[in-house]
Design an enzyme around this catalytic site. Structure first.
Site, PDB file in Angstrom:
ATOM      1  N   GLN A 118       0.861  -1.195   0.000  1.00 38.87           N
ATOM      2  CA  GLN A 118       0.000   0.000   0.000  1.00 38.87           C
ATOM      3  C   GLN A 118       0.888   1.232   0.000  1.00 38.87           C
ATOM      4  O   GLN A 118       1.610   1.478   0.975  1.00 38.87           O
ATOM      5  CB  GLN A 118      -0.874  -0.031   1.255  1.00 38.87           C
ATOM      6  CG  GLN A 118      -1.760   1.163   1.449  1.00 38.87           C
ATOM      7  CD  GLN A 118      -2.212   1.280   2.904  1.00 38.87           C
ATOM      8  OE1 GLN A 118      -1.594   0.702   3.798  1.00 38.87           O
ATOM      9  NE2 GLN A 118      -3.262   2.020   3.145  1.00 38.87           N
ATOM     10  N   SER A 121       1.289   6.474   2.470  1.00 39.58           N
ATOM     11  CA  SER A 121       2.014   7.419   3.334  1.00 39.58           C
ATOM     12  C   SER A 121       3.226   8.030   2.646  1.00 39.58           C
ATOM     13  O   SER A 121       3.914   7.367   1.871  1.00 39.58           O
ATOM     14  CB  SER A 121       2.510   6.711   4.597  1.00 39.58           C
ATOM     15  OG  SER A 121       1.442   6.143   5.284  1.00 39.58           O
ATOM     16  N   GLU A 236      -8.657  -1.798   5.778  1.00 35.68           N
ATOM     17  CA  GLU A 236      -7.410  -1.930   6.543  1.00 35.68           C
ATOM     18  C   GLU A 236      -7.725  -1.960   8.033  1.00 35.68           C
ATOM     19  O   GLU A 236      -7.213  -2.790   8.779  1.00 35.68           O
ATOM     20  CB  GLU A 236      -6.482  -0.756   6.240  1.00 35.68           C
ATOM     21  CG  GLU A 236      -5.213  -0.754   7.090  1.00 35.68           C
ATOM     22  CD  GLU A 236      -4.229   0.348   6.695  1.00 35.68           C
ATOM     23  OE1 GLU A 236      -4.691   1.443   6.314  1.00 35.68           O
ATOM     24  OE2 GLU A 236      -3.023   0.102   6.752  1.00 35.68           O
ATOM     25  N   GLU A 377      -4.776   8.255  17.988  1.00 38.10           N
ATOM     26  CA  GLU A 377      -5.331   9.612  18.120  1.00 38.10           C
ATOM     27  C   GLU A 377      -6.293   9.896  16.966  1.00 38.10           C
ATOM     28  O   GLU A 377      -7.388  10.452  17.158  1.00 38.10           O
ATOM     29  CB  GLU A 377      -4.209  10.677  18.112  1.00 38.10           C
ATOM     30  CG  GLU A 377      -3.323  10.702  19.334  1.00 38.10           C
ATOM     31  CD  GLU A 377      -2.251   9.615  19.323  1.00 38.10           C
ATOM     32  OE1 GLU A 377      -2.111   8.916  18.297  1.00 38.10           O
ATOM     33  OE2 GLU A 377      -1.560   9.438  20.346  1.00 38.10           O
TER      34      GLU A 377
HETATM   35  C1  LIG Z   1       4.614  -0.847  11.129  1.00 34.01           C
HETATM   36  C2  LIG Z   1       4.030   0.172  10.193  1.00 34.01           C
HETATM   37  C3  LIG Z   1       3.638  -0.229   8.925  1.00 34.01           C
HETATM   38  C4  LIG Z   1       3.108   0.705   8.038  1.00 34.01           C
HETATM   39  N1  LIG Z   1       2.781   0.281   6.771  1.00 34.01           N
HETATM   40  C5  LIG Z   1       2.323   1.176   5.881  1.00 34.01           C
HETATM   41  C6  LIG Z   1       2.065   0.766   4.534  1.00 34.01           C
HETATM   42  O1  LIG Z   1       2.222  -0.398   4.187  1.00 34.01           O
HETATM   43  N2  LIG Z   1       1.651   1.690   3.645  1.00 34.01           N
HETATM   44  C7  LIG Z   1       1.442   2.984   3.996  1.00 34.01           C
HETATM   45  O2  LIG Z   1       1.027   3.761   3.139  1.00 34.01           O
HETATM   46  N3  LIG Z   1       1.697   3.425   5.259  1.00 34.01           N
HETATM   47  C8  LIG Z   1       2.134   2.544   6.205  1.00 34.01           C
HETATM   48  N4  LIG Z   1       2.419   2.955   7.491  1.00 34.01           N
HETATM   49  C9  LIG Z   1       2.303   4.387   7.813  1.00 34.01           C
HETATM   50  C10 LIG Z   1       1.193   4.733   8.782  1.00 34.01           C
HETATM   51  O3  LIG Z   1      -0.052   4.649   8.161  1.00 34.01           O
HETATM   52  C11 LIG Z   1       1.506   6.154   9.295  1.00 34.01           C
HETATM   53  O4  LIG Z   1       2.697   6.070  10.052  1.00 34.01           O
HETATM   54  C12 LIG Z   1       0.403   6.724  10.164  1.00 34.01           C
HETATM   55  O5  LIG Z   1      -0.747   6.971   9.395  1.00 34.01           O
HETATM   56  C13 LIG Z   1       0.832   7.987  10.892  1.00 34.01           C
HETATM   57  O6  LIG Z   1       1.373   8.928  10.027  1.00 34.01           O
HETATM   58  P1  LIG Z   1       2.783   9.652  10.315  1.00 34.01           P
HETATM   59  O7  LIG Z   1       3.779   8.554  10.635  1.00 34.01           O
HETATM   60  O8  LIG Z   1       3.076  10.559   9.168  1.00 34.01           O
HETATM   61  O9  LIG Z   1       2.572  10.485  11.631  1.00 34.01           O
HETATM   62  P2  LIG Z   1       1.896  11.952  11.751  1.00 34.01           P
HETATM   63  O10 LIG Z   1       0.643  12.002  10.955  1.00 34.01           O
HETATM   64  O11 LIG Z   1       2.948  12.981  11.473  1.00 34.01           O
HETATM   65  O12 LIG Z   1       1.512  11.965  13.285  1.00 34.01           O
HETATM   66  C14 LIG Z   1       2.463  12.250  14.327  1.00 34.01           C
HETATM   67  C15 LIG Z   1       1.696  12.271  15.648  1.00 34.01           C
HETATM   68  O13 LIG Z   1       0.694  13.293  15.619  1.00 34.01           O
HETATM   69  C16 LIG Z   1      -0.596  12.746  15.885  1.00 34.01           C
HETATM   70  N5  LIG Z   1      -1.611  13.393  15.077  1.00 34.01           N
HETATM   71  C17 LIG Z   1      -1.557  13.651  13.742  1.00 34.01           C
HETATM   72  N6  LIG Z   1      -2.698  14.258  13.337  1.00 34.01           N
HETATM   73  C18 LIG Z   1      -3.499  14.363  14.425  1.00 34.01           C
HETATM   74  C19 LIG Z   1      -4.800  14.888  14.656  1.00 34.01           C
HETATM   75  N7  LIG Z   1      -5.522  15.419  13.657  1.00 34.01           N
HETATM   76  N8  LIG Z   1      -5.306  14.828  15.919  1.00 34.01           N
HETATM   77  C20 LIG Z   1      -4.596  14.278  16.949  1.00 34.01           C
HETATM   78  N9  LIG Z   1      -3.337  13.782  16.785  1.00 34.01           N
HETATM   79  C21 LIG Z   1      -2.813  13.815  15.547  1.00 34.01           C
HETATM   80  C22 LIG Z   1      -0.476  11.286  15.510  1.00 34.01           C
HETATM   81  O14 LIG Z   1      -1.437  10.490  16.156  1.00 34.01           O
HETATM   82  C23 LIG Z   1       0.945  10.973  15.937  1.00 34.01           C
HETATM   83  O15 LIG Z   1       1.010  10.675  17.308  1.00 34.01           O
HETATM   84  C24 LIG Z   1       2.948   2.049   8.418  1.00 34.01           C
HETATM   85  C25 LIG Z   1       3.343   2.465   9.708  1.00 34.01           C
HETATM   86  C26 LIG Z   1       3.879   1.531  10.581  1.00 34.01           C
HETATM   87  C27 LIG Z   1       4.291   2.005  11.958  1.00 34.01           C
END
Ligand SMILES: Cc1cc2nc3c(=O)[nH]c(=O)nc-3n(C[C@H](O)[C@H](O)[C@H](O)COP(=O)(O)OP(=O)(O)OC[C@H]3O[C@@H](n4cnc5c(N)ncnc54)[C@H](O)[C@@H]3O)c2cc1C
Length: 409
Positions: A118, A121, A236, A377
């Site tokens: 997928q 991100s 998902e 969150e």
């Molecule tokens: C093991 C693993 C596998 C993954 N596999 C995939 C994959 O196969 N394909 C893919 O596309 N993605 C994948 N991901 C990515 C995952 O979907 C993202 O890490 C996740 O959506 C969070 O985005 P970010 O890391 O950019 O954090 P951010 O969005 O930058 O968030 C940082 C912090 O801020 C908080 N936050 C952000 N917005 C808000 C809000 N509006 N209100 C309150 N709090 C908020 C979050 O909860 C978090 O604590 C994977 C992640 C992990 C850890």
């Protein structure tokens, strides 16, 4: 997806026996067996005939699985082989894929011949995935894609990627996206490993440099990418928050086993009493999760995954972290010793080993549960706004063309 036909349980069991006469999981390999299962319409019984199903009610899949278990020692656990393809790719393809691609791709998803990943991100778009910057520009019958994805689980073994890209920067962020199927072997796709605390490189950075995607690999219409992505994301959450289908199964089974084998008799009476209470509480919560997951799965299979998916995803992430923390409590100092051989590896699927190594591994791996597939969150926001009807978060980019929204980097 409403069931189109009915069939008696006995008739369905007969079909399973006919499948076993043709290909038996104890005698043939996974690809042969699961290919035959698909052809007999027993892969996903609620899918249409010819596409791995029989157009039955999704509840009837339990009959198939029960009959298979009765007659075969070996059971191929589908989510272990191709979790993203099975859990998210198949329902998205079924809902939005071009007709000519559905049958061949669905069959190879089910057999595990094609692993899916997928590509949503990005470094600047995780929770706010609709804000992504990867660009796709039309060039004749192709689209040319440039950008970077991140955290792409199993991209290193994937044949197909579900790619969300921006095709129109002049409209608000949700309206300018399109959804593509990307052949991961296309020129210009570069996959680089990222290592986790477990030592595994389960996911990757993916760089897309002038990658060409034929227009026929677009799912849904141009600009409809967000709608298609929602189907993937809802599935998902249900797949991730699916709990165990067996009462007392999944992580809680491992914890109970550890308790019986290692904890119960070696601890002081006071500590034993406290831990037993704790494990009982976790057992009750696991059962609640299982029952919620049953409801979510039924909603998913009917083609309308609902908020149960987000409830399950949130509850499971938080519960599994606590279960594996408790596993470490049971193990004491032994739980902190990671034996040799725990170094970097690239998994080709999930699931591993005996209760002891599983508990140690999962304590580290479960840290990601409340991030992957949407953070806890963000799940709380979804439930607050869409289920409880609480006031929405302030959204400063609402109605603003994506290109005019300030962003860093
Ligand atoms: C093991 C693993 C596998 C993954 N596999 C995939 C994959 O196969 N394909 C893919 O596309 N993605 C994948 N991901 C990515 C995952 O979907 C993202 O890490 C996740 O959506 C969070 O985005 P970010 O890391 O950019 O954090 P951010 O969005 O930058 O968030 C940082 C912090 O801020 C908080 N936050 C952000 N917005 C808000 C809000 N509006 N209100 C309150 N709090 C908020 C979050 O909860 C978090 O604590 C994977 C992640 C992990 C850890």
């Amino acid at each position: 997806m409403a069931p189109q036909r009915t069939m008696s349980e006995e008739e369905l069991r007969e079909r399973v026996r006919a499948l076993l006469d043709e290909a038996h999981p104890d005698e043939v390999d996974q690809f042969t067996f699961r290919g035959a299962q698909f052809d007999h319409g027993l892969a996903w019984v609620h899918f249409p005939e010819g596409l791995g199903g029989l157009g039955l009610s999704p509840k009837m899949q339990a009959v198939v699985n029960d009959e298979l278990r009765k007659h075969a020692k070996r059971v191929y656990e589908d989510l272990m082989v191709n979790p993203i393809g099975i859990g998210m790719g198949a329902p998205t393809l079924l809902a939005y894929g071009p007709e000519e691609l559905k049958k061949p791709l669905l069959r190879r998803i089910f057999t595990g011949e094609d692993i899916w990943c997928q590509l949503f991100s990005e470094p600047g778009a995780g929770s706010d995935v609709a804000g992504l910057a990867t660009r796709a520009v039309r060039d004749g019958d192709d689209w040319i894609v440039n950008g970077q994805k991140v955290w792409t689980t199993l991209a290193h073994v994937a044949k197909w990627g579900m790619l969300l890209a921006r095709t129109n920067p002049d409209v608000p962020k949700h309206e300018g996206l399109s959804y593509f199927l990307l052949d991961m072997k296309s020129p210009g796709v570069e996959v680089r490993p990222l290592y986790q605390i477990t030592g595994e490189a389960e996911f990757n950075e993916v760089f897309l440099n002038d990658v060409r995607i034929p227009h026929r690999y677009m799912l849904g219409k141009e600009g409809e990418g967000w709608k298609v992505a929602i189907t993937t994301l809802m599935n998902e959450r249900t797949a991730l928050g699916g709990g165990s289908s067996r009462k007392g199964g999944g992580p809680i089974a491992v914890l109970v086993q550890l308790w019986q084998e290692r904890g119960r008799d070696s601890l002081s009476p006071a500590r034993r009493a406290v831990l037993r209470d704790h494990i009982t509480q976790l057992y009750i919560e696991s059962e609640l999760l299982r029952l919620t997951a049953l409801r979510a799965r039924a909603a998913q299979k009917s083609g309308h995954p609902g908020p149960e998916g987000s409830v399950g995803k949130l509850a499971q992430a938080e519960l599994y972290k606590r279960i594996w923390e408790c596993g470490l409590d049971v193990l004491g100092a032994e739980g902190l010793v990671y034996e040799a051989g725990y170094e970097r590896r690239r998994p080709t699927g999930f699931g591993r080993g005996d209760a002891l190594s599983l508990a140690k591994y999962q304590f580290l791996r479960s840290r990601a549960n409340s991030i992957e597939g949407g953070t806890s969150e963000v799940m709380r926001n979804i439930l607050g706004e869409r289920v409880l009807g609480l006031p929405q978060e302030p959204r400063v980019d609402k109605g603003v063309p994506w290109k005019d929204v300030p962003r860093s980097g």
